[in-house]
Design a protein around this motif. Structure first.
Motif: not given
Length: 287
Positions: A173-180, A182-188
């Motif tokens: 999740d952290s690795m993909q935070l700024l790639i694609e 972003t909002g979804g990974h922030i929520a996770h």
């Protein structure tokens, strides 16, 4: 017993975790009818169901801070979330209560939704969020926080420490935070953080699930009908009251004893270990 009867029975006796999975699946099936574009092959959820990062939208539809956690953007989205939810739920409910589980699911969804909305002020982009991932992460991290060294056996992999599994998911999740997405990974990650804090507070004597219980009781009382059925006293003069009451008690004790034995069997070997007659008896008792 039909498949439908089996599902009804599992819903009744499966506890809150099973019911949340049923709610998610049911919401997905309903959303196919109303929000799926069959020609283009994708879902388009309205702003009154999905969660928008636009703060103005939240003011009009504040309840979407919760509804987003019960709808999914596709079959695989639903499948993987429910698979991890089922895995995490079994671990969490080994140590904690049904009330604490429900409180964690709801509060983590709300917390992650709020953080997702606040991310607008950082990234200045408007997007929509759907899915139970934040709540699922909260339950997984909560169980891991309480028992990080618990050994879990995974198919084709073998035994792993619970913290190893959780760490890999959080890292991805952290690795993909700024790639694609972003909002979804922030929520996770927000859900994961809430799960960690939830358990730490619980171990220190603060049970946040009481917030959900208090709110639920308030609304039940608020919407409860004020009309009460007038009390009517009925005088009965049975011919042999002792024999009747005695027979009722005996039947009740035998039935309850059989139910207890079946529930013990479920807790030890799972629902699938029941015979057809046991499933049929439990279904009738549930009615």
């Amino acid at each position: 017993m039909t498949v439908l009867d089996d599902l009804k029975l599992q819903y009744k006796i499966g506890g809150v975790a099973n019911r949340i999975i049923f709610w998610n699946v049911g919401a997905f099936l309903v959303s196919i009818l109303f929000f799926y574009h069959f020609k283009e092959g994708y879902f388009e959820f309205p702003t009154w169901i999905s969660l928008s990062s636009n703060p103005d939208t939240i003011l009009y539809f504040p309840y979407t801070l919760l509804t987003y956690a019960f709808v999914h953007s596709g079959f695989w989205h639903l499948f993987f979330n429910m698979m991890v939810l089922n895995f995490s739920s079994r671990l969490f409910l080994t140590f904690f209560t049904q009330k604490q589980y429900l409180g964690l699911y709801i509060l983590s969804a709300l917390f992650a939704g709020i953080i997702f909305t606040l991310s607008y002020f950082v990234f200045h982009s408007i997007s929509n969020l759907v899915g139970a991932s934040a709540a699922v992460m909260a339950i997984l991290v909560a169980a891991t926080t309480y028992q990080p060294l618990l050994e879990v056996r995974l198919l084709l992999i073998g035994n792993l420490k619970l913290w190893n599994i959780t760490a890999v998911i959080l890292l991805l999740d952290s690795m993909q935070l700024l790639i694609e997405n972003t909002g979804g990974h922030i929520a996770h990650l927000s859900g994961a953080l809430f799960g960690f804090v939830y358990i730490k507070l619980l171990l220190n004597g603060t049970d946040l699930s009481n917030i959900v219980t208090t709110i639920t009781d308030f609304f039940v009382t608020l919407f409860q009908s004020k009309k009460k059925t007038p009390f009517k006293r009925v005088h009965v003069n049975p011919k042999n009251p002792f024999n009747k009451s005695q027979s009722k008690i005996v039947v009740k004790d035998k039935s309850q004893q059989q139910i207890d034995e079946i529930l013990d069997k479920i807790s030890q070997s799972g629902y699938d270990s029941l015979t057809a007659n046991e499933k049929e008896f439990l279904f009738k008792a549930g009615k």
